[in-house]
Design an enzyme around this catalytic site. Sequence first.
Site, PDB file in Angstrom:
ATOM      1  N   TYR A   1       0.830  -1.210   0.000  1.00 29.92           N
ATOM      2  CA  TYR A   1       0.000   0.000   0.000  1.00 29.92           C
ATOM      3  C   TYR A   1       0.857   1.250   0.000  1.00 29.92           C
ATOM      4  CZ  TYR A   1       0.843   1.077   4.983  1.00 29.92           C
ATOM      5  OH  TYR A   1       1.413   1.426   6.174  1.00 29.92           O
TER       6      TYR A   1
ATOM      7  N   ARG B   1       8.103   4.084  -4.669  1.00 34.87           N
ATOM      8  CA  ARG B   1       8.137   3.132  -3.547  1.00 34.87           C
ATOM      9  C   ARG B   1       7.092   2.034  -3.753  1.00 34.87           C
ATOM     10  NH1 ARG B   1       7.417   5.387   2.434  1.00 34.87           N
ATOM     11  NH2 ARG B   1       5.314   5.670   1.657  1.00 34.87           N
TER      12      ARG B   1
ATOM     13  N   ARG C   1      -9.256 -19.215  -1.506  1.00 36.25           N
ATOM     14  CA  ARG C   1      -8.109 -19.203  -0.584  1.00 36.25           C
ATOM     15  C   ARG C   1      -7.165 -20.372  -0.840  1.00 36.25           C
ATOM     16  NH1 ARG C   1      -6.268 -21.067   4.303  1.00 36.25           N
ATOM     17  NH2 ARG C   1      -5.075 -19.530   5.497  1.00 36.25           N
TER      18      ARG C   1
ATOM     19  N   HIS D   1      -2.606 -20.695  -0.419  1.00 34.36           N
ATOM     20  CA  HIS D   1      -1.404 -19.895  -0.200  1.00 34.36           C
ATOM     21  C   HIS D   1      -0.632 -19.598  -1.488  1.00 34.36           C
ATOM     22  CE1 HIS D   1      -2.322 -20.800   3.918  1.00 34.36           C
ATOM     23  NE2 HIS D   1      -1.266 -20.139   4.372  1.00 34.36           N
TER      24      HIS D   1
ATOM     25  N   LYS E   1       6.370  -1.955   2.046  1.00 36.20           N
ATOM     26  CA  LYS E   1       5.171  -1.338   2.628  1.00 36.20           C
ATOM     27  C   LYS E   1       4.002  -2.308   2.455  1.00 36.20           C
ATOM     28  CE  LYS E   1       3.232   3.325   3.141  1.00 36.20           C
ATOM     29  NZ  LYS E   1       3.299   3.398   4.596  1.00 36.20           N
TER      30      LYS E   1
ATOM     31  N   GLU F   1      12.211   2.318  14.179  1.00 34.00           N
ATOM     32  CA  GLU F   1      11.250   3.326  13.703  1.00 34.00           C
ATOM     33  C   GLU F   1      10.026   3.302  14.604  1.00 34.00           C
ATOM     34  OE1 GLU F   1       9.756   2.357   9.770  1.00 34.00           O
ATOM     35  OE2 GLU F   1       9.602   0.232  10.262  1.00 34.00           O
TER      36      GLU F   1
ATOM     37  N   LEU G   1      10.958   1.217   7.180  1.00 29.47           N
ATOM     38  CA  LEU G   1      10.364   1.661   5.923  1.00 29.47           C
ATOM     39  C   LEU G   1      11.138   2.883   5.425  1.00 29.47           C
ATOM     40  CD1 LEU G   1       7.765   1.078   4.138  1.00 29.47           C
ATOM     41  CD2 LEU G   1       6.981   3.251   5.064  1.00 29.47           C
TER      42      LEU G   1
HETATM   43  N1  PDD Z   1       2.799   5.056   7.543  1.00 27.42           N
HETATM   44  N2  PDD Z   1       7.458   3.553   9.034  1.00 27.42           N
HETATM   45  C1  PDD Z   1       6.269   2.910   9.032  1.00 27.42           C
HETATM   46  C2  PDD Z   1       6.191   1.558   9.650  1.00 27.42           C
HETATM   47  C3  PDD Z   1       5.131   3.536   8.458  1.00 27.42           C
HETATM   48  O1  PDD Z   1       3.958   2.873   8.442  1.00 27.42           O
HETATM   49  C4  PDD Z   1       5.245   4.831   7.914  1.00 27.42           C
HETATM   50  C5  PDD Z   1       4.083   5.542   7.274  1.00 27.42           C
HETATM   51  C6  PDD Z   1       6.499   5.480   7.938  1.00 27.42           C
HETATM   52  C7  PDD Z   1       6.720   6.848   7.354  1.00 27.42           C
HETATM   53  O2  PDD Z   1       6.686   6.805   5.954  1.00 27.42           O
HETATM   54  P1  PDD Z   1       6.206   8.051   5.089  1.00 27.42           P
HETATM   55  O3  PDD Z   1       7.062   9.240   5.481  1.00 27.42           O
HETATM   56  O4  PDD Z   1       6.459   7.646   3.702  1.00 27.42           O
HETATM   57  O5  PDD Z   1       4.757   8.263   5.395  1.00 27.42           O
HETATM   58  C8  PDD Z   1       7.589   4.803   8.496  1.00 27.42           C
HETATM   59  C9  PDD Z   1       1.650   5.566   6.844  1.00 27.42           C
HETATM   60  C10 PDD Z   1       1.472   7.040   6.929  1.00 27.42           C
HETATM   61  C11 PDD Z   1       0.415   4.777   7.220  1.00 27.42           C
HETATM   62  O6  PDD Z   1       0.555   3.579   7.408  1.00 27.42           O
HETATM   63  O7  PDD Z   1      -0.675   5.360   7.292  1.00 27.42           O
END
Ligand code: PDD
Length: 276
Positions: free
Chosen positions: A33, A52, A100, A102, A144, A176, A200
Amino acid sequence: MNDIAYYNGKITAINDMMIPANDRGFYFGDGIYEAAMVYNHKIFALEDHLDRMANSAAMVRIELPYSKERIGEILTDLVNQVENDCQFLYWQITRGTAPRNHLFPAQVPSNLYVYSKPCKGVEMSDEYKLKSVEDIRFHCCNIKTLNLLLNVLAIQTAKENGCQEAVFVRDGMVTEGSHSNISIVKDGVFITHPADNLVLPGIERKHLLAYCRELGIPAEERAFTLDELKAADEILVTSTSHPSMRVMEVDGQPAGMKDPETIARFRAKYMEDIAK
Ligand code: PDD
């Protein structure tokens, strides 16, 4: 429209959208996503997000349903249909719809789901409190992916401890936040975790590094300890939806808040950027 949802070409209000239960996102979280902000009907940092998205999809071997450029056009068209100037835009791509199993389904196109909803404007706060939690996530945090169970558990733990964000700590090192990157400023140096497989590669993190170059602020991409976090002059929690959250407390102890000028310079750059 007040808000909008899109699924493989179908457009409705968010609450009216129906997704087939056999979408693999539902069973396996088998998808990736992106989330972006929209200011004045313009998707902020769209190219960064599309790049990304393509990287995440390639890492989990999901073929994009359309070219990056076409997806950018679809997103732009959707945000133009929502009245509000400021929007939160979300999209995900899952590995198709199939009973479903895997194994990858054979010859099934991937699904694109998008929504965009109004939001208040730029979120900046000087009052964040962090709760440290052990980072027991898998070693592919640079993807992501829709699989966010441990991130969900972490932010819930933070909330139950009166905090706004969790800080993941792996082997004593800060990685993070549950849905953000966490960086520090110490003695005028900006320090953030390297963009490796443990975090991320956040778009705001990338922008902060660019702001450092433009402003002549020295920057280091290296892991730092929880003790370094607690002793930092400033702690910055950044994400697309919350680009500049300044931390005042970590694990119940006062922290950060000692270099307001650097934070103000970053914030001014961000405001300049979104006005372009
Ligand atoms: N999340 N690390 C994680 C685990 C995240 O889920 C996010 C962002 C970030 C920051 O990434 P960015 O600057 O590209 O938003 C770092 C988004 C906002 C969400 O899940 O809604």
